[in-house]
Design a protein around this motif. Sequence first.
Motif, PDB file in Angstrom:
ATOM      1  N   THR A  18     -18.620  -0.442 -71.442  1.00 52.67           N
ATOM      2  CA  THR A  18     -18.166   0.893 -71.081  1.00 52.67           C
ATOM      3  C   THR A  18     -19.017   1.392 -69.695  1.00 52.67           C
ATOM      4  N   GLU A  19     -20.554   1.461 -69.277  1.00 56.00           N
ATOM      5  CA  GLU A  19     -21.250   1.802 -68.343  1.00 56.00           C
ATOM      6  C   GLU A  19     -20.662   0.294 -67.416  1.00 56.00           C
ATOM      7  N   TYR A  20     -21.264  -0.468 -68.004  1.00 55.15           N
ATOM      8  CA  TYR A  20     -21.214  -1.376 -66.677  1.00 55.15           C
ATOM      9  C   TYR A  20     -19.443  -1.995 -66.103  1.00 55.15           C
ATOM     10  N   LEU A  21     -18.667  -1.787 -67.168  1.00 60.37           N
ATOM     11  CA  LEU A  21     -17.376  -1.872 -66.553  1.00 60.37           C
ATOM     12  C   LEU A  21     -17.409  -0.444 -64.837  1.00 60.37           C
ATOM     13  N   ARG A  22     -17.772   0.840 -65.328  1.00 60.12           N
ATOM     14  CA  ARG A  22     -17.435   1.967 -64.113  1.00 60.12           C
ATOM     15  C   ARG A  22     -18.668   1.528 -63.280  1.00 60.12           C
ATOM     16  N   GLN A  70      -8.983  -3.194 -79.752  1.00 59.89           N
ATOM     17  CA  GLN A  70      -8.331  -1.789 -80.072  1.00 59.89           C
ATOM     18  C   GLN A  70      -9.654  -1.348 -79.040  1.00 59.89           C
ATOM     19  N   ALA A  71     -10.613  -1.138 -78.813  1.00 54.67           N
ATOM     20  CA  ALA A  71     -11.736  -1.127 -78.130  1.00 54.67           C
ATOM     21  C   ALA A  71     -11.413  -1.081 -76.689  1.00 54.67           C
ATOM     22  N   ALA A  72     -11.138  -3.065 -76.713  1.00 55.47           N
ATOM     23  CA  ALA A  72     -10.865  -4.015 -75.737  1.00 55.47           C
ATOM     24  C   ALA A  72      -9.513  -3.505 -75.141  1.00 55.47           C
ATOM     25  N   ALA A  73      -8.344  -3.292 -75.839  1.00 54.37           N
ATOM     26  CA  ALA A  73      -7.192  -2.775 -75.039  1.00 54.37           C
ATOM     27  C   ALA A  73      -7.767  -1.747 -74.428  1.00 54.37           C
ATOM     28  N   GLU A  74      -8.334  -0.358 -75.388  1.00 54.89           N
ATOM     29  CA  GLU A  74      -7.907   0.747 -74.029  1.00 54.89           C
ATOM     30  C   GLU A  74      -9.194   0.548 -72.548  1.00 54.89           C
ATOM     31  N   SER A  77      -7.380  -1.318 -70.562  1.00 58.79           N
ATOM     32  CA  SER A  77      -6.479  -0.150 -69.040  1.00 58.79           C
ATOM     33  C   SER A  77      -7.288   0.585 -68.758  1.00 58.79           C
ATOM     34  N   PHE A  78      -8.168   1.346 -69.091  1.00 57.03           N
ATOM     35  CA  PHE A  78      -8.651   1.895 -67.713  1.00 57.03           C
ATOM     36  C   PHE A  78      -9.506   1.403 -67.004  1.00 57.03           C
ATOM     37  N   PHE A  79      -9.539   0.807 -66.750  1.00 54.28           N
ATOM     38  CA  PHE A  79      -9.842  -0.022 -65.043  1.00 54.28           C
ATOM     39  C   PHE A  79      -9.483  -0.340 -64.834  1.00 54.28           C
ATOM     40  N   LEU A 126      -0.033   1.281 -69.731  1.00 55.62           N
ATOM     41  CA  LEU A 126       0.809   1.419 -68.457  1.00 55.62           C
ATOM     42  C   LEU A 126       1.731   1.465 -67.624  1.00 55.62           C
ATOM     43  N   SER A 127       2.838   1.164 -68.670  1.00 56.85           N
ATOM     44  CA  SER A 127       4.377   1.369 -67.821  1.00 56.85           C
ATOM     45  C   SER A 127       5.002   2.326 -67.116  1.00 56.85           C
ATOM     46  N   HIS A 128       3.829   3.481 -66.650  1.00 56.75           N
ATOM     47  CA  HIS A 128       4.508   4.765 -66.654  1.00 56.75           C
ATOM     48  C   HIS A 128       3.600   4.852 -64.973  1.00 56.75           C
TER      49      HIS A 128
END
Length: 231
Positions: A18-22, A70-74, A77-79, A126-128
């Motif tokens: 998560t830190e790496y992704l940010r 589940q964690a990967a999808a969330e 999606s955040f990314f 992310l449909s919205h």
Amino acid sequence: LGLNTDNGLGTYNIQVATEYLRNYIKHILNIKDTHNCSSAYVVLLSDLVSGNIHQTVQLQNRENIIEQAQAAAELVSFFVYELSLYFDDVKVTGVAGNHSRLGFKDQVLRNERIDNIVPWYMKASLSHVKNVQFTDDKNLDDTIACFEIDGKEYWAVHGDYDSFNEKGVSKLVMMFGRKPEGILYGHLHSCSMHEIAGVKIIRSGSFCGTSDDFCITKRISGISSQMIVNS
């Protein structure tokens, strides 16, 4: 995601990812500002989950494969949502990786991978978001993604079926009877770039690096990394 390591070659878990992704998002936005980019293409080259393909991998997993997905999808999606706040449009495509297969390589269908749940979840969550578009309906196959940037065709493969060399490129080109501008790869946990007969081949790295038991015993080394390509 799911792999849990802490040794002399590195520490990795979901919190570290998560830190790496940010940090990755910050690097992308710096490149966007430098080159005045308006569009982002997100290519999921997969191994999004650690999976259960080796017993040593299973032993080093903290979460089971469902929790990993589940964690990967969330997280992904955040990314993508974060990118959508800064780019005019974000296009997403990708392929599945070998770590997410549900059995031995020769005993499962090529498209029977847990990774495929991630874009399915993302499309709903992310449909919205109006400037995010999924283009995986244009893929040549479940194992070969296809997308265009400024009229130039690019392909993406995970790399478990396709070698990162002249032979791998030749087989893909002959299979479809045309030559792309470039082919993106994952799989081998280290970044690389080469050109073969006018086709650029670009391999992205891995957040987890090579601190797991399998890589250490095989004496495979590499730093945690990802690849950003400015077309």
